[in-house]
Structure formats: structure tokens, C-alpha cells
Design a protein around this motif. Structure first.
Motif, PDB file in Angstrom:
ATOM      1  N   TRP A 155      -0.111  -5.443  -9.100  1.00  0.00           N
ATOM      2  CA  TRP A 155      -0.461  -5.220  -7.700  1.00  0.00           C
ATOM      3  C   TRP A 155      -0.847  -3.776  -7.401  1.00  0.00           C
ATOM      4  CZ3 TRP A 155      -1.216  -9.427  -4.884  1.00  0.00           C
ATOM      5  CH2 TRP A 155      -0.566 -10.610  -5.254  1.00  0.00           C
ATOM      6  N   LEU A 156      -0.272  -2.828  -8.107  1.00  0.00           N
ATOM      7  CA  LEU A 156      -0.508  -1.416  -7.796  1.00  0.00           C
ATOM      8  C   LEU A 156      -1.386  -0.718  -8.831  1.00  0.00           C
ATOM      9  CD1 LEU A 156       3.102  -0.455  -6.629  1.00  0.00           C
ATOM     10  CD2 LEU A 156       1.186  -1.309  -5.269  1.00  0.00           C
ATOM     11  N   LEU A 157      -1.888  -1.467  -9.785  1.00  0.00           N
ATOM     12  CA  LEU A 157      -2.720  -0.880 -10.832  1.00  0.00           C
ATOM     13  C   LEU A 157      -4.176  -1.320 -10.735  1.00  0.00           C
ATOM     14  CD1 LEU A 157      -0.279  -1.268 -13.873  1.00  0.00           C
ATOM     15  CD2 LEU A 157      -0.668   0.758 -12.456  1.00  0.00           C
ATOM     16  N   ASP A 158      -4.385  -2.544 -10.292  1.00  0.00           N
ATOM     17  CA  ASP A 158      -5.741  -3.056 -10.113  1.00  0.00           C
ATOM     18  C   ASP A 158      -6.263  -2.627  -8.742  1.00  0.00           C
ATOM     19  OD1 ASP A 158      -7.477  -5.565  -8.944  1.00  0.00           O
ATOM     20  OD2 ASP A 158      -7.881  -5.192 -11.070  1.00  0.00           O
ATOM     21  N   PRO A 159      -7.465  -2.036  -8.658  1.00  0.00           N
ATOM     22  CA  PRO A 159      -7.963  -1.539  -7.368  1.00  0.00           C
ATOM     23  C   PRO A 159      -8.043  -2.613  -6.283  1.00  0.00           C
ATOM     24  CG  PRO A 159      -9.280  -0.654  -9.168  1.00  0.00           C
ATOM     25  CD  PRO A 159      -8.357  -1.669  -9.778  1.00  0.00           C
ATOM     26  N   THR A 160      -8.540  -3.799  -6.644  1.00  0.00           N
ATOM     27  CA  THR A 160      -8.652  -4.876  -5.654  1.00  0.00           C
ATOM     28  C   THR A 160      -7.284  -5.323  -5.169  1.00  0.00           C
ATOM     29  OG1 THR A 160     -10.709  -5.636  -6.684  1.00  0.00           O
ATOM     30  CG2 THR A 160      -9.583  -7.170  -5.213  1.00  0.00           C
ATOM     31  N   LEU A 161      -6.352  -5.525  -6.114  1.00  0.00           N
ATOM     32  CA  LEU A 161      -5.003  -5.949  -5.737  1.00  0.00           C
ATOM     33  C   LEU A 161      -4.266  -4.850  -4.967  1.00  0.00           C
ATOM     34  CD1 LEU A 161      -3.828  -7.838  -8.964  1.00  0.00           C
ATOM     35  CD2 LEU A 161      -4.620  -8.810  -6.804  1.00  0.00           C
ATOM     36  N   ALA A 162      -4.565  -3.602  -5.297  1.00  0.00           N
ATOM     37  CA  ALA A 162      -3.933  -2.492  -4.567  1.00  0.00           C
ATOM     38  C   ALA A 162      -4.390  -2.471  -3.112  1.00  0.00           C
ATOM     39  CB  ALA A 162      -4.253  -1.168  -5.244  1.00  0.00           C
ATOM     40  N   ILE A 163      -5.675  -2.742  -2.887  1.00  0.00           N
ATOM     41  CA  ILE A 163      -6.181  -2.825  -1.506  1.00  0.00           C
ATOM     42  C   ILE A 163      -5.516  -3.977  -0.770  1.00  0.00           C
ATOM     43  CG2 ILE A 163      -8.225  -3.392  -0.132  1.00  0.00           C
ATOM     44  CD1 ILE A 163      -9.877  -1.748  -2.091  1.00  0.00           C
ATOM     45  N   ILE A 164      -5.391  -5.131  -1.439  1.00  0.00           N
ATOM     46  CA  ILE A 164      -4.716  -6.281  -0.835  1.00  0.00           C
ATOM     47  C   ILE A 164      -3.262  -5.937  -0.513  1.00  0.00           C
ATOM     48  CG2 ILE A 164      -3.924  -8.642  -1.269  1.00  0.00           C
ATOM     49  CD1 ILE A 164      -6.465  -9.048  -2.927  1.00  0.00           C
ATOM     50  N   SER A 165      -2.626  -5.197  -1.401  1.00  0.00           N
ATOM     51  CA  SER A 165      -1.226  -4.807  -1.185  1.00  0.00           C
ATOM     52  C   SER A 165      -1.089  -3.919   0.044  1.00  0.00           C
ATOM     53  CB  SER A 165      -0.692  -4.079  -2.422  1.00  0.00           C
ATOM     54  OG  SER A 165      -0.758  -4.902  -3.572  1.00  0.00           O
ATOM     55  N   PHE A 235      -2.984   6.385   5.320  1.00  0.00           N
ATOM     56  CA  PHE A 235      -2.748   7.411   4.305  1.00  0.00           C
ATOM     57  C   PHE A 235      -1.414   7.233   3.585  1.00  0.00           C
ATOM     58  CE2 PHE A 235      -0.699  11.525   3.310  1.00  0.00           C
ATOM     59  CZ  PHE A 235      -1.466  11.864   2.218  1.00  0.00           C
ATOM     60  N   SER A 236      -0.309   7.169   4.342  1.00  0.00           N
ATOM     61  CA  SER A 236       1.024   7.148   3.733  1.00  0.00           C
ATOM     62  C   SER A 236       1.188   6.004   2.751  1.00  0.00           C
ATOM     63  CB  SER A 236       2.096   7.052   4.824  1.00  0.00           C
ATOM     64  OG  SER A 236       2.026   8.141   5.707  1.00  0.00           O
ATOM     65  N   GLN A 237       0.688   4.810   3.138  1.00  0.00           N
ATOM     66  CA  GLN A 237       0.823   3.656   2.260  1.00  0.00           C
ATOM     67  C   GLN A 237       0.118   3.904   0.923  1.00  0.00           C
ATOM     68  OE1 GLN A 237      -0.255   3.863   5.464  1.00  0.00           O
ATOM     69  NE2 GLN A 237      -0.507   1.797   6.297  1.00  0.00           N
ATOM     70  N   ILE A 238      -1.091   4.445   1.012  1.00  0.00           N
ATOM     71  CA  ILE A 238      -1.878   4.696  -0.201  1.00  0.00           C
ATOM     72  C   ILE A 238      -1.189   5.736  -1.070  1.00  0.00           C
ATOM     73  CG2 ILE A 238      -4.048   5.630  -1.064  1.00  0.00           C
ATOM     74  CD1 ILE A 238      -4.410   2.893   0.089  1.00  0.00           C
ATOM     75  N   TYR A 239      -0.749   6.813  -0.461  1.00  0.00           N
ATOM     76  CA  TYR A 239      -0.181   7.920  -1.220  1.00  0.00           C
ATOM     77  C   TYR A 239       1.082   7.501  -1.961  1.00  0.00           C
ATOM     78  CZ  TYR A 239       1.290  12.659  -2.338  1.00  0.00           C
ATOM     79  OH  TYR A 239       1.667  13.793  -3.008  1.00  0.00           O
ATOM     80  N   ILE A 240       1.929   6.708  -1.301  1.00  0.00           N
ATOM     81  CA  ILE A 240       3.200   6.322  -1.921  1.00  0.00           C
ATOM     82  C   ILE A 240       3.016   5.169  -2.896  1.00  0.00           C
ATOM     83  CG2 ILE A 240       5.512   5.412  -1.459  1.00  0.00           C
ATOM     84  CD1 ILE A 240       5.387   6.870   1.231  1.00  0.00           C
ATOM     85  N   LEU A 241       2.245   4.167  -2.519  1.00  0.00           N
ATOM     86  CA  LEU A 241       2.065   3.009  -3.403  1.00  0.00           C
ATOM     87  C   LEU A 241       1.336   3.382  -4.689  1.00  0.00           C
ATOM     88  CD1 LEU A 241       1.095   0.061  -1.013  1.00  0.00           C
ATOM     89  CD2 LEU A 241       3.278   0.454  -2.166  1.00  0.00           C
ATOM     90  N   ALA A 242       0.403   4.322  -4.600  1.00  0.00           N
ATOM     91  CA  ALA A 242      -0.399   4.671  -5.770  1.00  0.00           C
ATOM     92  C   ALA A 242       0.077   5.936  -6.462  1.00  0.00           C
ATOM     93  CB  ALA A 242      -1.870   4.835  -5.365  1.00  0.00           C
TER      94      ALA A 242
END
Length: 306
Positions: A155-165, A235-242
Motif C-alpha cells: 500500500w505504501l510502496l506502489d505509487p497508485t496504491l499509495a495515492i489510494i491510501s 501534505f501531512s498524510q503524504i509526508y508521514i505515510l511515505a
């Protein structure tokens, strides 16, 4: 005549009292909000480097460089996908939940509290918890979908799944806020409309489609635009999840705010970063104009009907 003069004097004193009370607040707001906006526009026209005293004027070169940069275009694309993804799922879901809660059901207050609880929870701890849930090795989500025979997902490694997450997290976090706004609007709809429609056989889904949705259009427009604006500021979601992915935070999914912060405070390209901020401001400004236009159109049509 004397009474009229006295009333005008009282109104004049009241006006001056209001002006004197609001002036310090407006001055502070101008200093903290409007001046930084103008400063950002100004800086975007210079090759503004944080570590260099030389800041030459370059006009619109930063903007030209922006739209020639793959990183910026990818950031803008990802941000747009996330913003509209949040909009598509958040607004209809919030409207459906509020429409269900406005009816007489048991424990309605508890349901409202449960849906609104994520809204008042800080974004950072919420995102940390979701990061553990979405972990590809030991996350609860992969454990849950394994019961349906679905293979574990990165979920956090694939770009498409990361966007969905990110979309899933943000919808879960903010749906309660939109639900509350819709609840206020739904409670203001007179029951006479539904009673009249029931006589004509329009109940349930028909009543919702022909009565609830048209009346709720101004609120729906407002909620949609606000949701889009918040989506573009993700921003916060992206920074922490990735974070800690391939050694660079935000590497998997790059968004506009992250790209802006990185260029400004990591590479010290403050002029270039300011140009990105101006583009984001322009997007938010256009969305606000659309909201005002749609709301005005609805008000005009309502007056015409009357």
C-alpha cells in the motif's frame, strides 16, 4: 426631527465603536495574511536564494521553469488526482450518512460523535496509526483482505496504491466534518415538501433525488469546493505515510505542497518555491470563484422562482 438626529448620532457612535474594535484585528490579519501573499508574489519574480545576498530579477522565468519541470508536473498531477479522489468519495458519503442520521434512529447522537471523532483527532497521530494499518508486512488491512483470498498489497510502496491510501485516510478523517454541515442543511428542510411529494408517490430515493438534492445544492457546492481546496493542500498524510521509503520522505507520491517545501527549504530556491505557492493560490482562487458563481446562480434562480 430631534429623535431622528439622536438616532443617527447613536448609529454613528455604534459604527465608530465597531470600526475601532475591528481595526486592530484587521491590521493583524493583514500583516499575517495579505502581506505574506503579496511578498510571495514579489519573491516569485526573483531568483531568490536563501543563502545568497544576490537576488536578481528574472520576471516570469520561475513560472516557465515550473511548467518545464517533470517534478512539478508530477506533483501537480498527483495532487489533482488526490483532491478529486477525496471529493468523489467524501461528499456523496457525507451526504448519505447525514441523510440517514437526520431520520429518527436509535443512538443518533452516538453515531454523530463516532463519525465526528476523527475530525478533532490530530492528523499526525492518525496518519501514524494508518501507516501501521497499511504496512505491507504486518498491517491489519492486508490481514483483513487475506480472508477474501486477496494477496497482500504494498500500500505504501506502489505509487497508485499509495495515492489510494492517502484518499482512504483523508476521506475517513474528514467525512465527519462534511457530514455535520450537511446535517445542518437537512434539518432546515421543511417536512411539508416530503409530505406533498408523498401524496404524489415520491418517497424514499425519489424524494431524495427530486427534493433533497436540489434544495441542498448550495451547501453541496460549498462543501465540494472546501473539500477540493483541502485536497490541494494535502501534505501531512503524504509526508508521514511515505517517510523512510527509499531514503527520501515523500518519494513514492510527490504532491505540490511537499515539492514547494522541499524546493524552498532544502534546495533554498525560495523564488521557485514562491512561484509554486502562487500556482497553488491561483488554483484555490479559481475554485473559490467557481463556488461563488454557482452559489450566485442558485440564488438568482431561486429569486426567479419566487
Amino acid at each position: 426631527m430631534d429623535a431622528t438626529v439622536k438616532r443617527k448620532k447613536r448609529l454613528s457612535k455604534a459604527h465608530w465603536f465597531v470600526i475601532s474594535g475591528l481595526t486592530p484585528i484587521l491590521l493583524i490579519y493583514t500583516y499575517l495574511r495579505f502581506i505574506p501573499i503579496l511578498k510571495t508574489f514579489y519573491m516569485s519574480l526573483f531568483n531568490w536564494d536563501l543563502v545568497s545576498m544576490d537576488k536578481p530579477f528574472i520576471g516570469f522565468d520561475n513560472y516557465i521553469e515550473l511548467f518545464q519541470s517533470d517534478m512539478f508536473l508530477i506533483s501537480l498531477y498527483n495532487t489533482t488526482i488526490i483532491a478529486f479522489g477525496i471529493l468523489i468519495f467524501n461528499v456523496p458519503l457525507a451526504l448519505l450518512i447525514s441523510n440517514a442520521l437526520v431520520r429518527r434512529i436509535k443512538f443518533k447522537s452516538w453515531f454523530e460523535a463516532i463519525y465526528f471523532l476523527p475530525v478533532i483527532t490530530p492528523m499526525v497521530p492518525v496518519t501514524v496509526v494508518w501507516k501501521m494499518i497499511l504496512d505491507s508486512n504486518s498491517g491489519l488491512l492486508n490481514y483483513f483482505i487475506s480472508f477474501f483470498g486477496i494477496a497482500p498489497k504494498a500500500w505504501l510502496l506502489d505509487p497508485t496504491l499509495a495515492i489510494i491510501s492517502v484518499i482512504m485516510l483523508t476521506v475517513w478523517k474528514t467525512v465527519g466534518y462534511n457530514m455535520l454541515i450537511f446535517l445542518v442543511g437537512l434539518k432546515g428542510i421543511s417536512k411539508e415538501y416530503y409530505e406533498a411529494a408523498a401524496i404524489d408517490g415520491a418517497t424514499g430515493a425519489k424524494a431524495f433525488w427530486h427534493i433533497t438534492l436540489p434544495i441542498m445544492k448550495p451547501i453541496t457546492v460549498f462543501v465540494s469546493v472546501i473539500t477540493l481546496i483541502h485536497g490541494y493542500n494535502v501534505f501531512s498524510q503524504i509526508y508521514i505515510l511515505a517517510s523512510d521509503v527509499q531514503g527520501s520522505p515523500g518519494y513514492v507520491v510527490r504532491v505540490l505542497v511537499y515539492d514547494m517545501i522541499e524546493n524552498g527549504f532544502r534546495f533554498f530556491k525560495m523564488g521557485y518555491s514562491s512561484a509554486e505557492a502562487v500556482i497553488l493560490f491561483a488554483i484555490v482562487f479559481v475554485l473559490t470563484l467557481i463556488q461563488m458563481g454557482l452559489a450566485k446562480e442558485k440564488t438568482t434562480s431561486s429569486k426567479g422562482m419566487k
